[in-house]
Design an enzyme around this catalytic site. Structure first.
Site, PDB file in Angstrom:
ATOM      1  N   ASP A   1      44.024  45.466  44.236  1.00 26.16           N
ATOM      2  CA  ASP A   1      44.857  46.439  44.941  1.00 26.16           C
ATOM      3  C   ASP A   1      44.077  47.755  45.008  1.00 26.16           C
ATOM      4  O   ASP A   1      42.938  47.819  44.545  1.00 26.16           O
ATOM      5  CB  ASP A   1      46.201  46.626  44.220  1.00 26.16           C
ATOM      6  CG  ASP A   1      46.049  47.302  42.853  1.00 26.16           C
ATOM      7  OD1 ASP A   1      44.905  47.565  42.428  1.00 26.16           O
ATOM      8  OD2 ASP A   1      47.068  47.566  42.227  1.00 26.16           O
TER       9      ASP A   1
ATOM     10  N   ASP B   1      44.627  51.818  43.948  1.00 20.67           N
ATOM     11  CA  ASP B   1      45.515  52.705  43.192  1.00 20.67           C
ATOM     12  C   ASP B   1      45.189  54.169  43.485  1.00 20.67           C
ATOM     13  O   ASP B   1      44.016  54.557  43.451  1.00 20.67           O
ATOM     14  CB  ASP B   1      45.326  52.464  41.682  1.00 20.67           C
ATOM     15  CG  ASP B   1      45.441  50.994  41.312  1.00 20.67           C
ATOM     16  OD1 ASP B   1      46.569  50.486  41.289  1.00 20.67           O
ATOM     17  OD2 ASP B   1      44.391  50.353  41.072  1.00 20.67           O
TER      18      ASP B   1
ATOM     19  N   ASP C   1      49.107  50.995  45.317  1.00 24.91           N
ATOM     20  CA  ASP C   1      50.020  51.669  44.384  1.00 24.91           C
ATOM     21  C   ASP C   1      49.805  53.171  44.472  1.00 24.91           C
ATOM     22  O   ASP C   1      48.667  53.635  44.435  1.00 24.91           O
ATOM     23  CB  ASP C   1      49.735  51.244  42.927  1.00 24.91           C
ATOM     24  CG  ASP C   1      50.162  49.814  42.640  1.00 24.91           C
ATOM     25  OD1 ASP C   1      50.913  49.229  43.460  1.00 24.91           O
ATOM     26  OD2 ASP C   1      49.750  49.272  41.596  1.00 24.91           O
TER      27      ASP C   1
HETATM   28  N1  DCT Z   1      47.862  50.627  34.255  1.00 21.41           N
HETATM   29  C1  DCT Z   1      48.626  51.059  33.210  1.00 21.41           C
HETATM   30  N2  DCT Z   1      49.805  50.455  32.969  1.00 21.41           N
HETATM   31  C2  DCT Z   1      50.213  49.439  33.754  1.00 21.41           C
HETATM   32  C3  DCT Z   1      49.449  49.003  34.831  1.00 21.41           C
HETATM   33  C4  DCT Z   1      48.261  49.624  35.056  1.00 21.41           C
HETATM   34  O1  DCT Z   1      48.253  51.980  32.500  1.00 21.41           O
HETATM   35  N3  DCT Z   1      51.355  48.831  33.481  1.00 21.41           N
HETATM   36  C5  DCT Z   1      46.595  51.257  34.493  1.00 21.41           C
HETATM   37  C6  DCT Z   1      45.425  50.515  33.952  1.00 21.41           C
HETATM   38  C7  DCT Z   1      44.563  50.218  35.131  1.00 21.41           C
HETATM   39  C8  DCT Z   1      45.188  50.973  36.288  1.00 21.41           C
HETATM   40  O2  DCT Z   1      46.447  51.394  35.875  1.00 21.41           O
HETATM   41  C9  DCT Z   1      45.255  50.192  37.543  1.00 21.41           C
HETATM   42  O3  DCT Z   1      45.867  48.937  37.308  1.00 21.41           O
HETATM   43  P1  DCT Z   1      45.355  47.654  38.091  1.00 21.41           P
HETATM   44  O4  DCT Z   1      45.302  47.913  39.537  1.00 21.41           O
HETATM   45  O5  DCT Z   1      46.205  46.517  37.632  1.00 21.41           O
HETATM   46  O6  DCT Z   1      43.908  47.443  37.462  1.00 21.41           O
HETATM   47  P2  DCT Z   1      42.487  47.706  38.069  1.00 21.41           P
HETATM   48  O7  DCT Z   1      41.654  48.066  36.920  1.00 21.41           O
HETATM   49  O8  DCT Z   1      42.563  48.650  39.203  1.00 21.41           O
HETATM   50  O9  DCT Z   1      42.056  46.269  38.542  1.00 21.41           O
HETATM   51  P3  DCT Z   1      41.989  45.685  40.036  1.00 21.41           P
HETATM   52  O10 DCT Z   1      40.609  46.010  40.496  1.00 21.41           O
HETATM   53  O11 DCT Z   1      42.207  44.224  39.895  1.00 21.41           O
HETATM   54  O12 DCT Z   1      43.048  46.342  40.859  1.00 21.41           O
HETATM   55 MG    MG Z   2      43.776  48.316  40.888  1.00 20.15          MG
END
Ligand code: DCT
Ligand code: MG
Length: 400
Positions: A234, A236, A324
């Protein structure tokens, strides 16, 4: 070690191959210079520098399968152990060639080492292969790959005897929620990795939307892309305004704008439940209390430098992407940025380090010193690392 060997089937060819592999391994162990002069590796990911270059993928991929199965089975201890082990190996600037290489490393228990030994000797782990070919594992993995389907729902469907998406969609007794409906509707697109070029194109779209709403907008790309990853599941973002209080209502206005542009395919908006008087929160909660939204956006080919990351033969000219947005008040910005930049393991260990080594509580909202009984202010991530007495770790070194 293989199933055929255990079952006593004829295995001459396979055995001969394995003997060859093993011979090579023994030779490698004999000649491999053990990295003795290696500096001690911390048990905390926040004291290690972990880039996206993983020299031990062969081991960490195997550990991640074990993490998943323990997660499905709700067995926390070993799950955490394999997470930590994978994270330690990811931080190494060298590839483990021999079990002897690991004797100075933290977080590698007996089970972990047994898996590594198998991989070193035979090029694969039979325990992991058994899991990968297990029907329950495969089904839960498939079901949880749908946006909005967690391990609990996946298990429920599995127990009902369902094994495929078509069986789920044909089952009249299953009522999918809105999130799951969108998950199935856009499955092809959102199960496909998002490229960095697509993430940057989305940043332009969000940037334009938020600056049309307010000139003092602040936008930051976080998550995996901030850590330098080439692909993510995703995209962020943190989006707020420099003027405190003005961030209230910002997300609904962005959502409104994206709707009018006709690119909002799905939206789950969660208003802020952030209450500064309720801090510090003793137990870590999975989610912070800032206003946030989980979106699926339509991204046009023409908006992406170098084009969309789509399947060959896909002629739609657009794809759906998961996005997000989180919107903290400006005085919480550094904590939110640090929290949302990840990786998850890096965040876990930052909080654990704060608690265990500094008697402090850290989350996405604040840092609290339990000894002094006071909150420690921060306007940048560097401030937070300094409060914790940690060397600053750049975002691209947080791929723990
Ligand atoms: N995060 C957090 N609590 C959560 C979910 C996420 O603190 N419940 C933080 C940790 C990583 C960040 O937000 C983004 O989450 P993801 O998009 O799930 O992880 P990512 O490292 O961006 O991995 P991806 O590349 O797969 O999106
Ligand atoms: Mg992410």
């Amino acid at each position: 070690f293989t199933d055929s060997m255990r079952e006593g089937r004829p295995v001459a060819v396979e055995t001969r191959h394995l003997i060859q592999v093993r011979k090579k391994y023994i030779e490698k162990c004999r000649t491999s210079p053990t990295p003795t002069a290696v500096a001690t590796v911390s048990q905390y990911a926040c004291q290690r520098r972990t880039t996206t270059e993983n020299n031990n993928k062969i081991f960490t991929d195997a550990f991640e399968v074990l993490v998943e199965i323990y997660e499905f089975n709700e067995i926390e201890g070993p799950c955490l152990a394999f997470r930590r082990a994978a994270s330690v190996l990811k931080s190494l600037p060298w590839a483990v060639q021999c079990l002897g290489d690991t004797h100075n490393l933290p977080c590698l228990g007996e089970h972990t080492k047994a898996i590594m030994e198998e991989i070193l000797q035979y090029g694969r782990s039979f325990e992991v292969e058994k899991i990968l070919s297990d029907e329950r594992y495969q089904t839960l993995k498939l079901f949880t790959s749908v946006f909005g389907v967690g391990p609990k729902t996946a298990e429920k469907w599995y127990r009902r005897g369902l094994r495929s998406f078509s069986e789920i969609l044909a089952d009249r007794s299953i009522r999918l929620n809105r999130m799951q409906q969108s998950g199935f509707q856009h499955y092809g697109d959102i199960s496909r990795a998002v490229s960095k070029a697509e993430a940057l194109a989305l940043r332009n779209i969000i940037d334009e939307a938020v600056h049309a709403i307010t000139p003092d907008a602040v936008l930051a790309l976080t998550g995996g892309f901030r850590r330098g990853k080439e692909f993510g599941h995703d995209v962020d973002f943190i989006v707020t305004t420099t003027e405190m209080g003005k961030e209230e209502g910002l997300l609904p206005r962005i959502i409104d704008k994206l709707t009018k542009e006709g690119i909002l395919l799905y939206c789950d908006y969660q208003a802020s439940t952030f209450d500064i008087s309720k801090l510090p929160s003793r137990r870590f909660e999975a989610m912070d209390h800032f206003a946030k939204c989980f979106l699926i956006l339509r991204l046009e080919d023409s908006q992406v430098g170098g084009g969309l990351h789509i399947a060959e033969g896909d002629i739609r000219g657009w794809r759906a992407v998961r996005v997000d947005l989180v919107s903290p008040p400006m005085d919480r910005y550094a904590f939110a940025l640090l929290g949302w930049s990840g990786s998850r393991q890096f965040e876990r260990d930052l909080r654990r380090f704060a608690r265990m080594e500094r008697h402090m509580l850290l989350d996405n909202h604040a840092l609290y010193d339990k000894t002094k009984k006071e909150f420690l202010a921060a306007t940048t991530e560097k401030d937070i690392f300094a409060h914790l007495g940690l060397e600053y770790i750049e975002p691209w070194q947080r791929n723990a």
